[in-house]
Motif scaffolding. Structure first.
Motif, PDB file in Angstrom:
ATOM      1  N   ILE A 122      14.812  47.379 -24.515  1.00  0.00           N
ATOM      2  CA  ILE A 122      14.632  48.138 -25.751  1.00  0.00           C
ATOM      3  C   ILE A 122      14.892  49.596 -25.407  1.00  0.00           C
ATOM      4  O   ILE A 122      14.062  50.258 -24.774  1.00  0.00           O
ATOM      5  N   GLN A 123      16.031  50.105 -25.839  1.00  0.00           N
ATOM      6  CA  GLN A 123      16.462  51.429 -25.388  1.00  0.00           C
ATOM      7  C   GLN A 123      17.503  51.985 -26.349  1.00  0.00           C
ATOM      8  O   GLN A 123      18.489  51.309 -26.669  1.00  0.00           O
ATOM      9  N   PRO A 124      17.337  53.212 -26.850  1.00  0.00           N
ATOM     10  CA  PRO A 124      18.341  53.794 -27.753  1.00  0.00           C
ATOM     11  C   PRO A 124      19.625  54.154 -27.006  1.00  0.00           C
ATOM     12  O   PRO A 124      19.666  54.180 -25.775  1.00  0.00           O
ATOM     13  N   ARG A 125      20.640  54.417 -27.788  1.00  0.00           N
ATOM     14  CA  ARG A 125      21.896  54.884 -27.203  1.00  0.00           C
ATOM     15  C   ARG A 125      21.719  56.267 -26.590  1.00  0.00           C
ATOM     16  O   ARG A 125      20.800  56.995 -26.939  1.00  0.00           O
ATOM     17  N   HIS A 126      22.655  56.613 -25.681  1.00  0.00           N
ATOM     18  CA  HIS A 126      22.579  57.895 -24.998  1.00  0.00           C
ATOM     19  C   HIS A 126      23.813  58.736 -25.304  1.00  0.00           C
ATOM     20  O   HIS A 126      24.903  58.212 -25.568  1.00  0.00           O
ATOM     21  N   GLU A 127      23.604  60.038 -25.251  1.00  0.00           N
ATOM     22  CA  GLU A 127      24.699  60.991 -25.420  1.00  0.00           C
ATOM     23  C   GLU A 127      24.945  61.688 -24.092  1.00  0.00           C
ATOM     24  O   GLU A 127      24.018  62.209 -23.472  1.00  0.00           O
TER      25      GLU A 127
ATOM     26  N   GLN B 133      18.775  50.087 -31.819  1.00  0.00           N
ATOM     27  CA  GLN B 133      18.301  50.731 -33.045  1.00  0.00           C
ATOM     28  C   GLN B 133      17.778  49.647 -33.973  1.00  0.00           C
ATOM     29  O   GLN B 133      18.271  48.524 -33.976  1.00  0.00           O
ATOM     30  N   GLY B 134      16.744  49.977 -34.739  1.00  0.00           N
ATOM     31  CA  GLY B 134      16.186  48.996 -35.660  1.00  0.00           C
ATOM     32  C   GLY B 134      15.088  48.168 -35.020  1.00  0.00           C
ATOM     33  O   GLY B 134      14.629  48.452 -33.915  1.00  0.00           O
ATOM     34  N   GLN B 135      14.696  47.121 -35.726  1.00  0.00           N
ATOM     35  CA  GLN B 135      13.578  46.291 -35.300  1.00  0.00           C
ATOM     36  C   GLN B 135      14.034  44.849 -35.130  1.00  0.00           C
ATOM     37  O   GLN B 135      14.746  44.314 -35.978  1.00  0.00           O
TER      38      GLN B 135
ATOM     39  N   PRO C  85      15.982  57.392 -42.706  1.00  0.00           N
ATOM     40  CA  PRO C  85      15.090  56.219 -42.736  1.00  0.00           C
ATOM     41  C   PRO C  85      15.376  55.171 -41.676  1.00  0.00           C
ATOM     42  O   PRO C  85      14.826  54.082 -41.728  1.00  0.00           O
ATOM     43  N   HIS C  86      16.261  55.455 -40.744  1.00  0.00           N
ATOM     44  CA  HIS C  86      16.575  54.489 -39.701  1.00  0.00           C
ATOM     45  C   HIS C  86      15.414  54.397 -38.713  1.00  0.00           C
ATOM     46  O   HIS C  86      14.607  55.316 -38.568  1.00  0.00           O
ATOM     47  N   HIS C  87      15.340  53.256 -38.008  1.00  0.00           N
ATOM     48  CA  HIS C  87      14.219  52.993 -37.121  1.00  0.00           C
ATOM     49  C   HIS C  87      14.621  53.196 -35.661  1.00  0.00           C
ATOM     50  O   HIS C  87      15.713  52.804 -35.238  1.00  0.00           O
TER      51      HIS C  87
ATOM     52  N   ILE D  46      11.879  51.845 -23.182  1.00  0.00           N
ATOM     53  CA  ILE D  46      12.187  53.101 -22.510  1.00  0.00           C
ATOM     54  C   ILE D  46      12.829  54.084 -23.493  1.00  0.00           C
ATOM     55  O   ILE D  46      13.414  53.675 -24.508  1.00  0.00           O
ATOM     56  N   ASP D  47      12.664  55.391 -23.230  1.00  0.00           N
ATOM     57  CA  ASP D  47      13.319  56.473 -23.977  1.00  0.00           C
ATOM     58  C   ASP D  47      12.933  56.479 -25.457  1.00  0.00           C
ATOM     59  O   ASP D  47      13.789  56.573 -26.345  1.00  0.00           O
ATOM     60  N   GLY D  48      11.632  56.354 -25.735  1.00  0.00           N
ATOM     61  CA  GLY D  48      11.164  56.463 -27.107  1.00  0.00           C
ATOM     62  C   GLY D  48      11.166  55.177 -27.891  1.00  0.00           C
ATOM     63  O   GLY D  48      11.034  55.198 -29.117  1.00  0.00           O
ATOM     64  N   SER D  49      11.288  54.033 -27.233  1.00  0.00           N
ATOM     65  CA  SER D  49      11.294  52.744 -27.916  1.00  0.00           C
ATOM     66  C   SER D  49       9.891  52.133 -27.891  1.00  0.00           C
ATOM     67  O   SER D  49       8.966  52.667 -27.281  1.00  0.00           O
ATOM     68  N   ALA D  50       9.744  50.977 -28.550  1.00  0.00           N
ATOM     69  CA  ALA D  50       8.424  50.359 -28.677  1.00  0.00           C
ATOM     70  C   ALA D  50       8.530  48.853 -28.471  1.00  0.00           C
ATOM     71  O   ALA D  50       9.476  48.212 -28.934  1.00  0.00           O
ATOM     72  N   ALA D  51       7.528  48.296 -27.780  1.00  0.00           N
ATOM     73  CA  ALA D  51       7.431  46.853 -27.577  1.00  0.00           C
ATOM     74  C   ALA D  51       6.058  46.381 -28.027  1.00  0.00           C
ATOM     75  O   ALA D  51       5.034  46.934 -27.601  1.00  0.00           O
TER      76      ALA D  51
END
Length: 239
Positions: A123-128, A95-97, A143-145, A167-172
């Motif tokens: 670069i990958q968000p957490r999973h549920e 999460q974040g930049q 406002p979180h990134h 992956i999963d909605g992240s950005a490089a």
């Protein structure tokens, strides 16, 4: 906040592969901390030191071959991660930049999950995890990134897996980088909403596998040859 690695700061590598800054050591520990072991893990060097500028043709030849990539000047921090922990990246942005600038990253871990951890930069968000369902990524609300990374003026090599995974909605965002000699893909983009933007970079000699001459790996832990330099499975990539 962006992570800044200063050539003058003292850092250590945690068990999870993250970097943290330590305070000044006591006098009786200075010899140990300044020994060759830590210098090989965290060190800065001038990539142009000792270069013979009189032979312009030879210098250009080395630059084209990737031995002396021309975008590097000044000091770079070198981070080497070799671990027996399965699928462990050097940097994992959830999460974040994060901004990585003027770094040489050398990565090697065990495991073969090149989607979830076996990469120099993940670069990958957490999973549920829900009952009887596949894990779903948790996208942060404003406002979180959402996780993103800016990688610039750097060299990246993964002996065991991929160079950069978004992956999963992240950005490089990759610029003026040299991504080379990765066992699997140099840059991988996958999952809905994922984005990669690559400019002024060399992505060469990737997909070479993780089997080296004279080294034997257990069955099921082999990354085969033939992966791509850049692989877009889902999302958007701009080169």
């Amino acid at each position: 906040a962006p992570l800044v690695v200063s050539p003058n700061s003292r850092s250590r590598c945690n068990s999870d592969g993250s970097a943290s800054t330590a305070s000044s050591p006591p006098a009786n520990a200075k010899r140990r901390l300044n020994g060759p072991g830590l210098r090989e893990i965290f060190n800065c060097r001038n990539n142009r030191a000792g270069e013979d500028t009189s032979d312009e043709g030879s210098r250009r030849s080395r630059t084209r071959s990737g031995e002396n990539f021309g975008v590097y000047s000044g000091r770079h921090a070198t981070i080497i991660l070799r671990t027996r922990m399965d699928n462990t990246p050097i940097f994992h942005i959830r999460q974040g930049q994060m901004r990585l600038s003027r770094m040489n990253l050398i990565h090697e871990c065990t495991g073969v999950d090149i989607w979830n951890g076996n990469a120099a930069v993940q670069i990958q968000p957490r999973h549920e995890q829900r009952p009887n369902q596949n894990p779903t990524p948790i996208i942060p609300a404003a406002p979180h990134h959402s996780p993103s990374a800016l990688v610039e003026d750097s060299k990246i090599m993964s002996v065991s897996g991929r160079g950069i995974v978004a992956i999963d909605g992240s950005a490089a965002h990759i610029r003026k980088c040299h991504i080379h000699k990765c066992a699997a893909t140099g840059v991988y983009v996958g999952g809905a909403g994922s984005v990669a933007h690559v400019t002024h970079s060399d992505i060469v000699q990737n997909g070479i596998g993780n089997v080296r001459t004279g080294r034997r790996r257990p069955r099921g832990r082999i990354i085969a040859r033939g992966h791509s330099g850049v692989y877009l499975e889902q999302g958007k990539a701009t080169l």
